[in-house]
Structures are given as C-alpha cells and as structure tokens.
Motif scaffolding. Structure first.
Motif, PDB file in Angstrom:
ATOM      1  N   LYS A  32       1.000  -1.238  -0.004  1.00  0.00           N
ATOM      2  CA  LYS A  32      -0.125  -0.058   0.073  1.00  0.00           C
ATOM      3  C   LYS A  32       0.871   1.399   0.190  1.00  0.00           C
ATOM      4  N   ILE A  33       0.748   2.236  -1.040  1.00  0.00           N
ATOM      5  CA  ILE A  33       1.554   3.296  -1.151  1.00  0.00           C
ATOM      6  C   ILE A  33       0.928   4.540  -0.577  1.00  0.00           C
ATOM      7  N   GLY A  34      -0.575   4.301  -0.281  1.00  0.00           N
ATOM      8  CA  GLY A  34      -0.884   5.619   0.157  1.00  0.00           C
ATOM      9  C   GLY A  34      -2.515   5.526   0.358  1.00  0.00           C
ATOM     10  N   SER A  35      -3.166   6.278   1.218  1.00  0.00           N
ATOM     11  CA  SER A  35      -4.730   6.056   1.298  1.00  0.00           C
ATOM     12  C   SER A  35      -5.286   7.466   1.578  1.00  0.00           C
ATOM     13  N   GLY A  36      -6.526   7.615   1.044  1.00  0.00           N
ATOM     14  CA  GLY A  36      -7.118   8.895   1.330  1.00  0.00           C
ATOM     15  C   GLY A  36      -8.334   8.561   2.038  1.00  0.00           C
ATOM     16  N   ALA A  37      -9.302   9.431   1.872  1.00  0.00           N
ATOM     17  CA  ALA A  37     -10.364   9.348   2.806  1.00  0.00           C
ATOM     18  C   ALA A  37     -11.268   8.239   2.474  1.00  0.00           C
ATOM     19  N   VAL A  69       2.588   0.370 -11.972  1.00  0.00           N
ATOM     20  CA  VAL A  69       1.619   1.582 -11.807  1.00  0.00           C
ATOM     21  C   VAL A  69       0.898   1.514 -10.658  1.00  0.00           C
ATOM     22  N   ALA A  70       0.342   2.772 -10.314  1.00  0.00           N
ATOM     23  CA  ALA A  70      -0.469   2.710  -8.887  1.00  0.00           C
ATOM     24  C   ALA A  70      -1.691   2.575  -9.191  1.00  0.00           C
ATOM     25  N   ILE A  71      -2.643   1.847  -8.328  1.00  0.00           N
ATOM     26  CA  ILE A  71      -3.997   1.586  -8.557  1.00  0.00           C
ATOM     27  C   ILE A  71      -4.826   2.134  -7.659  1.00  0.00           C
ATOM     28  N   LYS A  72      -5.455   3.084  -7.640  1.00  0.00           N
ATOM     29  CA  LYS A  72      -6.089   3.705  -6.380  1.00  0.00           C
ATOM     30  C   LYS A  72      -7.614   3.068  -6.500  1.00  0.00           C
ATOM     31  N   ILE A  73      -7.734   2.361  -5.264  1.00  0.00           N
ATOM     32  CA  ILE A  73      -9.103   1.717  -5.209  1.00  0.00           C
ATOM     33  C   ILE A  73     -10.167   2.385  -4.258  1.00  0.00           C
ATOM     34  N   LEU A 121      -3.270   4.363 -12.374  1.00  0.00           N
ATOM     35  CA  LEU A 121      -2.380   5.665 -12.424  1.00  0.00           C
ATOM     36  C   LEU A 121      -1.147   5.672 -12.808  1.00  0.00           C
ATOM     37  N   GLU A 122      -0.346   6.455 -13.441  1.00  0.00           N
ATOM     38  CA  GLU A 122       1.179   6.506 -13.393  1.00  0.00           C
ATOM     39  C   GLU A 122       1.594   6.393 -12.092  1.00  0.00           C
ATOM     40  N   LEU A 123       2.508   5.489 -11.786  1.00  0.00           N
ATOM     41  CA  LEU A 123       3.400   5.477 -10.447  1.00  0.00           C
ATOM     42  C   LEU A 123       4.137   6.660 -10.253  1.00  0.00           C
ATOM     43  N   ALA A 124       4.117   7.249  -8.819  1.00  0.00           N
ATOM     44  CA  ALA A 124       5.198   8.271  -8.605  1.00  0.00           C
ATOM     45  C   ALA A 124       5.609   7.893  -7.154  1.00  0.00           C
ATOM     46  N   ALA A 125       6.807   7.059  -7.327  1.00  0.00           N
ATOM     47  CA  ALA A 125       7.114   6.277  -6.321  1.00  0.00           C
ATOM     48  C   ALA A 125       7.937   6.977  -5.048  1.00  0.00           C
ATOM     49  N   CYS A 176       1.490  20.925  -0.933  1.00  0.00           N
ATOM     50  CA  CYS A 176       2.383  20.079  -1.050  1.00  0.00           C
ATOM     51  C   CYS A 176       2.224  18.451  -1.105  1.00  0.00           C
ATOM     52  N   GLU A 177       1.000  18.224  -0.412  1.00  0.00           N
ATOM     53  CA  GLU A 177       0.600  16.583  -0.285  1.00  0.00           C
ATOM     54  C   GLU A 177       0.164  16.294  -1.735  1.00  0.00           C
ATOM     55  N   ASN A 178      -0.460  17.075  -2.404  1.00  0.00           N
ATOM     56  CA  ASN A 178      -0.960  16.562  -4.008  1.00  0.00           C
ATOM     57  C   ASN A 178       0.113  16.906  -5.010  1.00  0.00           C
ATOM     58  N   ILE A 179       1.242  17.076  -4.614  1.00  0.00           N
ATOM     59  CA  ILE A 179       2.403  16.897  -5.460  1.00  0.00           C
ATOM     60  C   ILE A 179       3.379  15.797  -5.346  1.00  0.00           C
ATOM     61  N   LEU A 180       3.475  14.869  -6.174  1.00  0.00           N
ATOM     62  CA  LEU A 180       4.175  13.848  -6.150  1.00  0.00           C
ATOM     63  C   LEU A 180       5.458  13.786  -6.789  1.00  0.00           C
ATOM     64  N   LEU A 181       6.405  12.956  -6.535  1.00  0.00           N
ATOM     65  CA  LEU A 181       7.838  13.081  -7.217  1.00  0.00           C
ATOM     66  C   LEU A 181       7.943  11.682  -7.641  1.00  0.00           C
ATOM     67  N   LEU A 189       1.623  16.339 -10.503  1.00  0.00           N
ATOM     68  CA  LEU A 189       0.810  16.917 -10.006  1.00  0.00           C
ATOM     69  C   LEU A 189      -0.635  15.937  -9.876  1.00  0.00           C
ATOM     70  N   THR A 190      -1.266  15.850  -8.746  1.00  0.00           N
ATOM     71  CA  THR A 190      -2.162  14.727  -8.777  1.00  0.00           C
ATOM     72  C   THR A 190      -3.584  15.066  -7.884  1.00  0.00           C
ATOM     73  N   ASP A 191      -4.365  14.289  -7.285  1.00  0.00           N
ATOM     74  CA  ASP A 191      -5.686  14.424  -6.610  1.00  0.00           C
ATOM     75  C   ASP A 191      -6.368  15.500  -7.356  1.00  0.00           C
ATOM     76  N   PHE A 192      -7.163  15.263  -8.307  1.00  0.00           N
ATOM     77  CA  PHE A 192      -8.226  16.368  -9.226  1.00  0.00           C
ATOM     78  C   PHE A 192      -9.553  15.919  -8.586  1.00  0.00           C
ATOM     79  N   GLY A 344      13.901   9.409  -1.054  1.00  0.00           N
ATOM     80  CA  GLY A 344      12.588   8.663  -1.030  1.00  0.00           C
ATOM     81  C   GLY A 344      11.640   9.161   0.094  1.00  0.00           C
ATOM     82  N   ARG A 345      10.551   8.304   0.448  1.00  0.00           N
ATOM     83  CA  ARG A 345       9.848   8.682   1.425  1.00  0.00           C
ATOM     84  C   ARG A 345      10.448   8.495   2.858  1.00  0.00           C
ATOM     85  N   GLN A 346      10.678   9.888   3.166  1.00  0.00           N
ATOM     86  CA  GLN A 346      11.324   9.737   4.658  1.00  0.00           C
ATOM     87  C   GLN A 346      11.205  10.984   5.208  1.00  0.00           C
TER      88      GLN A 346
HETATM   89  N1  LIG Z   1       0.276   7.914  -8.617  1.00  0.00           N
HETATM   90  C1  LIG Z   1       0.504   7.795  -7.577  1.00  0.00           C
HETATM   91  N2  LIG Z   1       1.720   7.215  -7.222  1.00  0.00           N
HETATM   92  C2  LIG Z   1       2.124   7.205  -5.830  1.00  0.00           C
HETATM   93  N3  LIG Z   1       1.471   7.365  -4.760  1.00  0.00           N
HETATM   94  C3  LIG Z   1       0.396   7.865  -4.878  1.00  0.00           C
HETATM   95  C4  LIG Z   1      -0.347   8.153  -6.298  1.00  0.00           C
HETATM   96  N4  LIG Z   1      -1.374   8.658  -6.238  1.00  0.00           N
HETATM   97  C5  LIG Z   1      -1.748   8.691  -4.955  1.00  0.00           C
HETATM   98  N5  LIG Z   1      -0.478   8.152  -4.214  1.00  0.00           N
HETATM   99  C6  LIG Z   1      -0.498   8.242  -2.753  1.00  0.00           C
HETATM  100  O1  LIG Z   1      -1.872   7.769  -2.119  1.00  0.00           O
HETATM  101  C7  LIG Z   1      -2.115   9.110  -1.283  1.00  0.00           C
HETATM  102  C8  LIG Z   1      -3.789   8.924  -1.545  1.00  0.00           C
HETATM  103  O2  LIG Z   1      -4.053   9.515  -2.919  1.00  0.00           O
HETATM  104  P1  LIG Z   1      -4.831  10.574  -3.250  1.00  0.00           P
HETATM  105  O3  LIG Z   1      -4.482  11.957  -2.763  1.00  0.00           O
HETATM  106  O4  LIG Z   1      -5.114  10.811  -4.749  1.00  0.00           O
HETATM  107  O5  LIG Z   1      -6.290   9.995  -2.677  1.00  0.00           O
HETATM  108  P2  LIG Z   1      -7.370  11.033  -1.987  1.00  0.00           P
HETATM  109  O6  LIG Z   1      -8.666  10.113  -1.768  1.00  0.00           O
HETATM  110  O7  LIG Z   1      -8.008  12.138  -2.851  1.00  0.00           O
HETATM  111  O8  LIG Z   1      -6.874  11.619  -0.684  1.00  0.00           O
HETATM  112  P3  LIG Z   1      -7.473  12.816   0.190  1.00  0.00           P
HETATM  113  O9  LIG Z   1      -8.735  12.089   0.840  1.00  0.00           O
HETATM  114  O10 LIG Z   1      -6.384  12.959   1.126  1.00  0.00           O
HETATM  115  O11 LIG Z   1      -7.647  14.160  -0.713  1.00  0.00           O
HETATM  116  C9  LIG Z   1      -1.407  10.195  -1.727  1.00  0.00           C
HETATM  117  O12 LIG Z   1      -1.303  11.035  -0.835  1.00  0.00           O
HETATM  118  C10 LIG Z   1      -0.015   9.303  -2.222  1.00  0.00           C
HETATM  119  O13 LIG Z   1       0.707   9.240  -0.889  1.00  0.00           O
END
Ligand SMILES: Nc1ncnc2c1ncn2[C@@H]1O[C@H](COP(=O)(O)OP(=O)(O)OP(=O)(O)O)[C@@H](O)[C@H]1O
Length: 357
Positions: A32-37, A69-73, A121-125, A176-181, A189-192, A344-346
């Motif tokens: 798991k590389i991230g999570s949102g609401a 790739v990154a899969i947002k579920i 999604l494209e992976l931004a690791a 800053c949290e919506n800008i990945l590297l 740029l992410t999270d639209f 990296g992530r630290q």
């Molecule tokens: N393409 C990606 N590559 C790598 N990590 C990602 C990618 N997309 C999202 N993430 C990771 O997952 C986290 C959550 O993704 P994202 O911000 O898109 O979800 P969200 O549901 O919109 O979040 P929030 O509820 O915080 O707005 C990001 O902060 C990031 O750490």
C-alpha cells in the motif's frame, strides 16, 4: 487493535480486489503506497496482455522501462453518494482532460463494479513534496529546499498548472501533499478530486475546496472566486513552503488566517529578494493583482530554470516543457533531478495540513 473477524474480512476484501485487478490485466501487490478518505493506493504491475490492449499505457511504460503502476481503489459502496456521483467523476474527467503532460499524473484507465472504482495511474514512487521538503530540511539542517532545487520543481509545477488551465481545468486543491515525485525526480501533480471546469472566461465559482492554509483570501471570505486566480495564490503558498520549510499563514481558523494574510508573508533570512518578490507577486490579496502564469514563468527568479532546460541543444520554452512530445526535455529534466538526488519517502512531517473544507 483489529479483531480477528475484521482482519479476516479485510483479507477477503483484498483477495477480491486482487482478482478484480487480475481480470482487468493488472497484478495487484500487497504494497500500500497511500490512502485517502475513501481510497487506498497500491503498487501493481501491468501484464503484457494488458499493454497489448492499451496503447496509452504501453507507450508510457515503455518509456519508463518498467511495468509498475499505482492503482487507486475507491470503496464507492462505503463513500457518500456525493463523492461517488460528483467528486469521483470530476476527478476522472479532469485527469482525462489533462492527459499528456509530463508533470500531471497520467490516468491510464478505470474500471468499476457495484462496490468499487479502480483508477490505474502512473506511479510516482518517491512520495510527496511535503515529505521531500521535510527530508531535505533534516538533511541540510536548514529549513526548506535550496533555491536552485525549488526553482526546478516550481518550474515543473507552473508548467503543469498552465497545462491544466489551458485544458479548461482548475485544480482548486494545490498543496504540497498533492504534488508527487517519481523515481526520476520529476514532479507529478495529482488529486483532482476538487478540480472543476474553468468554463466561460468570466464565470465564477463558489464552493470552498482545499485546505485553509493554501486557500486564497477570497475563498476564505466566501466570495465568488475565479478558479485560476485561486490556483495562483496556492502556488505562492507552495513556493513559500519550498524555500522556507513551513507554511506562511499556518492557522486553522479562517478569520485568523485572513488577519495574517493582510500582514503579508514573513521570510526567514537567506531567502533571496527575487524569490520573495515572486512569492509576494502571487500572494496578492486582490485576485486580479496576482502575477499570471506567463508572468511567473518570465519572472527573473525563474529564468535560470528556463536556461537549464535544453532539449537537444535547443532551449525548451515553458509552454513546450512537459508536453509528452518533448522527449528530450524529459531526459534533461530527469538527469537534472537525479543529480540533485531527490530522496525517497522519509522525514518527519512538519507542515502537514489535511483539513478539507
Ligand atoms: N500515482 C501515485 N503514485 C504514487 N502514490 C500515489 C499516487 N496517487 C496517490 N498516491 C498516494 O496515495 C495517497 C492518497 O491518494 P490521493 O491523494 O489521490 O487520494 P484521495 O482519496 O484524494 O486523498 P485525500 O482524501 O487525502 O484527498 C497520496 O497522498 C499518495 O501518497
């Protein structure tokens, strides 16, 4: 602590997701590389079979020399109706509209069922900009990034936002949290989720989106606002965070933030006068008084970035930069960022703001 029944349910859910991804041509890893609401983001691999059927995915991954790739579920069954019916469709349509820019995360495809939506999604690791700023501040024992690095990243961000605006999309949650590297140090740029169509030239928006610390004063004052001008304010906040290692108006109460905004940003010693001038040009209380993106790109603080970006001996203009056709620019950008050694992530989180209004 989770009970064993809950753990079993989570395991079953995850196995279902693995199966659904496999049926659609992706091998979902347990990383798991991230999570949102309402979402979880996992590392996954595109199968050869999938790449044969999706030329957009195949050509992008060929250039990256990997199949990750990154899969947002998104658990649409658990999310509020407004999220599934309004914000998620907007996120997908905005990503489709802004496709083909090196600094905007690419959406390769989506698939859905009654329980979930999957965004491939494209992976931004390499984590997000906030983590990077904090890691570099720790590394340098000095708050913020070196201006040279900030300039290279800000250039890419300005180019990404210009691409979105010219595609008719305002982001409305630039932070800053919506800008990945990515692993080449390129900015993505992410999270639209709060993005919207900028629509007619003079049309104004009224919804409050984003975080208080990055929100423009007109939004905090609940006025109707121009989405592009509100994005410009957030760019000023991000550049300040890059060079200062903190937010300029760090307050949760909107009235108090407005008071700080009227006083203007205070800079730590060492931030160059040119950089301060650019930030002040963006952090103008009157939206129309803010520098526009063209003026930002031509600002004297930004010029060294323009000169650093050469493609095959030819200078790349800021509008050309990032276009997926400008492959040479991509290579040059990558090499530059690699040389800077984007970590990296630290690192400890110091300036995180997560409150969505
Ligand atoms: N393409 C990606 N590559 C790598 N990590 C990602 C990618 N997309 C999202 N993430 C990771 O997952 C986290 C959550 O993704 P994202 O911000 O898109 O979800 P969200 O549901 O919109 O979040 P929030 O509820 O915080 O707005 C990001 O902060 C990031 O750490």
């Amino acid at each position: 602590m989770k009970g064993s029944a809950q753990r079993k349910l989570d395991q079953q859910n995850f196995m279902e997701q693995v199966r659904e991804c496999r049926d659609n041509g992706y091998l979902l890893s347990s990383r798991k590389i991230g999570s949102g609401a309402f979402s979880k983001v996992y590392l996954a691999y595109a199968t050869q079979e999938r790449m044969r059927h999706n030329p957009k995915l195949a050509s992008d991954l060929r250039g990256k020399h990997h199949a990750m790739v990154a899969i947002k579920i998104i658990s649409t069954a658990k999310a509020p109706v407004e999220f599934s019916e309004k914000f998620l469709p907007r996120e997908i349509s905005s990503l489709n509209a802004t496709y083909k820019h090196l600094n905007v995360v690419q959406l390769y495809e989506t698939y859905h069922n009654s329980q979930r939506s999957y965004l491939v999604l494209e992976l931004a690791a390499r984590g997000d900009l906030l983590e990077h700023i904090n890691a570099m501040s720790g590394h340098r024992c000095h708050p913020g990034l070196e201006e040279e690095e900030a300039r290279g990243l800000f250039w890419q961000l300005v180019s990404a936002v210009a691409h979105c605006h010219s595609s008719g999309i305002v982001h409305r949650d630039l932070k800053c949290e919506n800008i990945l590297l990515d692993d080449q140090g390129l900015l993505k740029l992410t999270d639209f989720g709060f993005a919207n169509r900028s629509g007619l030239k003079d049309s104004l928006l009224s919804t409050f989106c984003g975080s208080v610390a990055y929100a423009a004063p007109e939004i905090l004052m609940s006025k109707k606002y121009n989405g592009e001008q509100a994005d410009l304010w957030s760019l000023g906040i991000i550049l300040y965070a890059m060079v200062s290692g903190k937010l300029p108006f760090k307050e949760h109460r909107p009235r108090r933030v407005l008071h700080l905004m009227r006083q203007g940003p205070a800079f730590r010693p060492g931030v160059s006068p040119e950089c301060q001038d650019l930030i002040r040009g963006l952090l103008q209380l009157r939206p129309r008084a803010r520098l526009d993106l063209q003026q930002v790109a031509a600002h004297c603080w930004m010029l060294p970035a323009a000169h650093a970006l050469f493609s095959g001996g030819k200078q790349v203009s800021w509008t050309q930069w990032g276009s997926k056709e400008t492959e040479g620019a991509k290579e040059k950008g990558s090499a530059k960022s690699e040389a800077k050694g984007a970590p990296g992530r630290q690192g400890a989180v110091q300036v995180k703001e997560t409150d969505h209004g």
